[in-house]
Design a protein around this motif. Sequence first.
Motif, PDB file in Angstrom:
ATOM      1  N   VAL A 196       0.895   6.252  17.551  1.00  0.00           N
ATOM      2  CA  VAL A 196       2.200   6.593  18.124  1.00  0.00           C
ATOM      3  C   VAL A 196       2.636   7.961  17.631  1.00  0.00           C
ATOM      4  O   VAL A 196       2.244   8.408  16.546  1.00  0.00           O
ATOM      5  CB  VAL A 196       3.260   5.526  17.763  1.00  0.00           C
ATOM      6  CG1 VAL A 196       2.899   4.181  18.388  1.00  0.00           C
ATOM      7  CG2 VAL A 196       3.402   5.376  16.257  1.00  0.00           C
ATOM      8  N   ARG A 197       3.487   8.617  18.413  1.00  0.00           N
ATOM      9  CA  ARG A 197       3.916   9.968  18.080  1.00  0.00           C
ATOM     10  C   ARG A 197       5.116   9.931  17.136  1.00  0.00           C
ATOM     11  O   ARG A 197       6.174   9.423  17.466  1.00  0.00           O
ATOM     12  CB  ARG A 197       4.265  10.741  19.353  1.00  0.00           C
ATOM     13  CG  ARG A 197       4.545  12.213  19.111  1.00  0.00           C
ATOM     14  CD  ARG A 197       4.577  12.992  20.411  1.00  0.00           C
ATOM     15  NE  ARG A 197       3.321  12.909  21.134  1.00  0.00           N
ATOM     16  CZ  ARG A 197       2.220  13.590  20.790  1.00  0.00           C
ATOM     17  NH1 ARG A 197       2.244  14.395  19.751  1.00  0.00           N
ATOM     18  NH2 ARG A 197       1.125  13.471  21.496  1.00  0.00           N
ATOM     19  N   VAL A 198       4.914  10.453  15.944  1.00  0.00           N
ATOM     20  CA  VAL A 198       5.955  10.542  14.926  1.00  0.00           C
ATOM     21  C   VAL A 198       6.105  12.017  14.561  1.00  0.00           C
ATOM     22  O   VAL A 198       5.179  12.615  14.010  1.00  0.00           O
ATOM     23  CB  VAL A 198       5.598   9.718  13.672  1.00  0.00           C
ATOM     24  CG1 VAL A 198       6.681   9.837  12.618  1.00  0.00           C
ATOM     25  CG2 VAL A 198       5.359   8.263  14.048  1.00  0.00           C
ATOM     26  N   GLU A 199       7.282  12.589  14.876  1.00  0.00           N
ATOM     27  CA  GLU A 199       7.472  14.033  14.708  1.00  0.00           C
ATOM     28  C   GLU A 199       6.370  14.765  15.457  1.00  0.00           C
ATOM     29  O   GLU A 199       6.182  14.547  16.632  1.00  0.00           O
ATOM     30  CB  GLU A 199       7.508  14.405  13.221  1.00  0.00           C
ATOM     31  CG  GLU A 199       8.678  13.793  12.453  1.00  0.00           C
ATOM     32  CD  GLU A 199      10.037  14.282  12.925  1.00  0.00           C
ATOM     33  OE1 GLU A 199      10.120  15.345  13.584  1.00  0.00           O
ATOM     34  OE2 GLU A 199      11.037  13.591  12.644  1.00  0.00           O
ATOM     35  N   ARG A 200       5.570  15.594  14.777  1.00  0.00           N
ATOM     36  CA  ARG A 200       4.524  16.368  15.450  1.00  0.00           C
ATOM     37  C   ARG A 200       3.135  15.799  15.214  1.00  0.00           C
ATOM     38  O   ARG A 200       2.126  16.470  15.461  1.00  0.00           O
ATOM     39  CB  ARG A 200       4.562  17.821  14.961  1.00  0.00           C
ATOM     40  CG  ARG A 200       5.861  18.537  15.312  1.00  0.00           C
ATOM     41  CD  ARG A 200       5.820  19.974  14.859  1.00  0.00           C
ATOM     42  NE  ARG A 200       7.060  20.660  15.205  1.00  0.00           N
ATOM     43  CZ  ARG A 200       7.292  21.947  14.926  1.00  0.00           C
ATOM     44  NH1 ARG A 200       6.363  22.668  14.309  1.00  0.00           N
ATOM     45  NH2 ARG A 200       8.444  22.498  15.258  1.00  0.00           N
ATOM     46  N   MET A 201       3.082  14.561  14.735  1.00  0.00           N
ATOM     47  CA  MET A 201       1.790  13.962  14.430  1.00  0.00           C
ATOM     48  C   MET A 201       1.668  12.601  15.103  1.00  0.00           C
ATOM     49  O   MET A 201       2.655  12.008  15.509  1.00  0.00           O
ATOM     50  CB  MET A 201       1.629  13.805  12.909  1.00  0.00           C
ATOM     51  CG  MET A 201       1.702  15.090  12.128  1.00  0.00           C
ATOM     52  SD  MET A 201       1.444  14.839  10.360  1.00  0.00           S
ATOM     53  CE  MET A 201      -0.288  14.367  10.340  1.00  0.00           C
ATOM     54  N   LEU A 202       0.425  12.131  15.193  1.00  0.00           N
ATOM     55  CA  LEU A 202       0.166  10.771  15.636  1.00  0.00           C
ATOM     56  C   LEU A 202      -0.067   9.902  14.414  1.00  0.00           C
ATOM     57  O   LEU A 202      -0.793  10.280  13.490  1.00  0.00           O
ATOM     58  CB  LEU A 202      -1.055  10.721  16.556  1.00  0.00           C
ATOM     59  CG  LEU A 202      -0.886  11.376  17.932  1.00  0.00           C
ATOM     60  CD1 LEU A 202      -2.201  11.360  18.691  1.00  0.00           C
ATOM     61  CD2 LEU A 202       0.192  10.665  18.735  1.00  0.00           C
ATOM     62  N   ARG A 203       0.571   8.748  14.404  1.00  0.00           N
ATOM     63  CA  ARG A 203       0.469   7.844  13.254  1.00  0.00           C
ATOM     64  C   ARG A 203      -0.110   6.513  13.704  1.00  0.00           C
ATOM     65  O   ARG A 203       0.223   6.001  14.768  1.00  0.00           O
ATOM     66  CB  ARG A 203       1.841   7.641  12.616  1.00  0.00           C
ATOM     67  CG  ARG A 203       1.859   6.547  11.559  1.00  0.00           C
ATOM     68  CD  ARG A 203       3.136   6.498  10.793  1.00  0.00           C
ATOM     69  NE  ARG A 203       3.197   5.300   9.964  1.00  0.00           N
ATOM     70  CZ  ARG A 203       4.095   5.081   9.022  1.00  0.00           C
ATOM     71  NH1 ARG A 203       5.027   5.978   8.770  1.00  0.00           N
ATOM     72  NH2 ARG A 203       4.089   3.967   8.316  1.00  0.00           N
ATOM     73  N   LYS A 204      -0.962   5.938  12.849  1.00  0.00           N
ATOM     74  CA  LYS A 204      -1.540   4.623  13.123  1.00  0.00           C
ATOM     75  C   LYS A 204      -0.549   3.542  12.692  1.00  0.00           C
ATOM     76  O   LYS A 204      -0.067   3.536  11.568  1.00  0.00           O
ATOM     77  CB  LYS A 204      -2.853   4.451  12.362  1.00  0.00           C
ATOM     78  CG  LYS A 204      -3.516   3.092  12.589  1.00  0.00           C
ATOM     79  CD  LYS A 204      -4.716   2.912  11.681  1.00  0.00           C
ATOM     80  CE  LYS A 204      -5.885   3.758  12.145  1.00  0.00           C
ATOM     81  NZ  LYS A 204      -7.112   3.454  11.352  1.00  0.00           N
ATOM     82  N   VAL A 205      -0.253   2.617  13.605  1.00  0.00           N
ATOM     83  CA  VAL A 205       0.611   1.472  13.310  1.00  0.00           C
ATOM     84  C   VAL A 205      -0.179   0.200  13.615  1.00  0.00           C
ATOM     85  O   VAL A 205      -0.609  -0.011  14.758  1.00  0.00           O
ATOM     86  CB  VAL A 205       1.899   1.502  14.158  1.00  0.00           C
ATOM     87  CG1 VAL A 205       2.683   0.207  13.978  1.00  0.00           C
ATOM     88  CG2 VAL A 205       2.763   2.701  13.784  1.00  0.00           C
ATOM     89  N   THR A 211      10.534   1.284   8.321  1.00  0.00           N
ATOM     90  CA  THR A 211      10.890   1.675   9.691  1.00  0.00           C
ATOM     91  C   THR A 211      10.275   3.030  10.022  1.00  0.00           C
ATOM     92  O   THR A 211      10.266   3.933   9.190  1.00  0.00           O
ATOM     93  CB  THR A 211      12.426   1.768   9.830  1.00  0.00           C
ATOM     94  OG1 THR A 211      13.013   0.543   9.400  1.00  0.00           O
ATOM     95  CG2 THR A 211      12.812   2.015  11.285  1.00  0.00           C
ATOM     96  N   VAL A 212       9.763   3.136  11.253  1.00  0.00           N
ATOM     97  CA  VAL A 212       9.148   4.376  11.719  1.00  0.00           C
ATOM     98  C   VAL A 212       9.850   4.824  12.997  1.00  0.00           C
ATOM     99  O   VAL A 212      10.060   4.014  13.908  1.00  0.00           O
ATOM    100  CB  VAL A 212       7.637   4.182  11.989  1.00  0.00           C
ATOM    101  CG1 VAL A 212       7.030   5.449  12.586  1.00  0.00           C
ATOM    102  CG2 VAL A 212       6.913   3.791  10.706  1.00  0.00           C
ATOM    103  N   LYS A 213      10.213   6.106  13.071  1.00  0.00           N
ATOM    104  CA  LYS A 213      10.835   6.665  14.267  1.00  0.00           C
ATOM    105  C   LYS A 213       9.740   7.237  15.166  1.00  0.00           C
ATOM    106  O   LYS A 213       8.961   8.094  14.741  1.00  0.00           O
ATOM    107  CB  LYS A 213      11.839   7.764  13.906  1.00  0.00           C
ATOM    108  CG  LYS A 213      12.568   8.340  15.104  1.00  0.00           C
ATOM    109  CD  LYS A 213      13.494   9.493  14.714  1.00  0.00           C
ATOM    110  CE  LYS A 213      14.704   8.990  13.966  1.00  0.00           C
ATOM    111  NZ  LYS A 213      15.690  10.095  13.747  1.00  0.00           N
ATOM    112  N   VAL A 214       9.680   6.744  16.396  1.00  0.00           N
ATOM    113  CA  VAL A 214       8.611   7.108  17.337  1.00  0.00           C
ATOM    114  C   VAL A 214       9.213   7.804  18.542  1.00  0.00           C
ATOM    115  O   VAL A 214      10.184   7.308  19.128  1.00  0.00           O
ATOM    116  CB  VAL A 214       7.827   5.851  17.781  1.00  0.00           C
ATOM    117  CG1 VAL A 214       6.794   6.202  18.834  1.00  0.00           C
ATOM    118  CG2 VAL A 214       7.168   5.188  16.568  1.00  0.00           C
ATOM    119  N   TYR A 215       8.621   8.921  18.942  1.00  0.00           N
ATOM    120  CA  TYR A 215       9.140   9.695  20.068  1.00  0.00           C
ATOM    121  C   TYR A 215       8.308   9.437  21.319  1.00  0.00           C
ATOM    122  O   TYR A 215       7.536  10.266  21.779  1.00  0.00           O
ATOM    123  CB  TYR A 215       9.159  11.186  19.702  1.00  0.00           C
ATOM    124  CG  TYR A 215      10.188  11.503  18.643  1.00  0.00           C
ATOM    125  CD1 TYR A 215      11.509  11.763  18.981  1.00  0.00           C
ATOM    126  CD2 TYR A 215       9.844  11.489  17.297  1.00  0.00           C
ATOM    127  CE1 TYR A 215      12.464  12.024  18.013  1.00  0.00           C
ATOM    128  CE2 TYR A 215      10.793  11.740  16.321  1.00  0.00           C
ATOM    129  CZ  TYR A 215      12.098  12.009  16.688  1.00  0.00           C
ATOM    130  OH  TYR A 215      13.042  12.260  15.716  1.00  0.00           O
TER     131      TYR A 215
END
Length: 238
Positions: free
Chosen positions: A142-151, A174-178
């Motif tokens: 998922v897109r978090v800020e300017r990176m992709l993060r594994k959830v 908690t993770v904020k996803v754009y």
Amino acid sequence: MPSEPLQCLIVEDEDDAVHILRTYIAQMPCLSLVAVCRDTITADQVLQNQKVDLVFLDIDLPGKSGIEWKRGIAETMQVIFTTADVAFGAEGFELDAVDYLLKPFSYGRFLRSLDRYQRLQGKPAMDSSAVLLAENRPFLMVRVERMLRKVYVDELLYIEARRNHLLFYLDSGTVKVYQPIRSIEDRLPQAFFLRIHRSFIVAIRRVRAYSSTIIQVEDVRLPLGRSYQSSVQDVLSR
């Protein structure tokens, strides 16, 4: 007869790390959590009164550090160090620690530490399929800020849509996803997740109770949208 579960002690002062360890230990029938201590003074008191087989020990603790405490307890006490600082790893192994976990660590990495403990105790190794399954469990990028993060999907409690982002509520925080909620909904396994409102998706296995207007996920109550009532009732009543 099945063997007695290992009696585990968590010595950790960070709430997120305690929550993760509690969650992982709860998934292992071979483990039993004796207590959670926020400092080594309390841990000493527990060891005086309780049988403990394995300690999950943070290094950076208030007062006496985990390294100092390990030097002072019985050599037979088995310890798995947990820390956010990779620089502490070598010193931990010099103290004959079972293993060293760098935060945040995955469930699969946690299982490998238990496997190492079993081997050091001369006991049968853990089922390799369980470790492999944990390392290859489903996840989303998922897109978090300017990176992709594994959830990891199995860590997800629910998703909330805000004005221009999503909030992923996980076991670890908690993770904020754009990304739009629709794009995430299409990628989630339908057998395990349920849309309950235009702003909420929940993990079905985390639902504890529900009514015609409320869905309780763990200890959080979420609104059930009127247009979703029929489908939610159909799924949850099975």
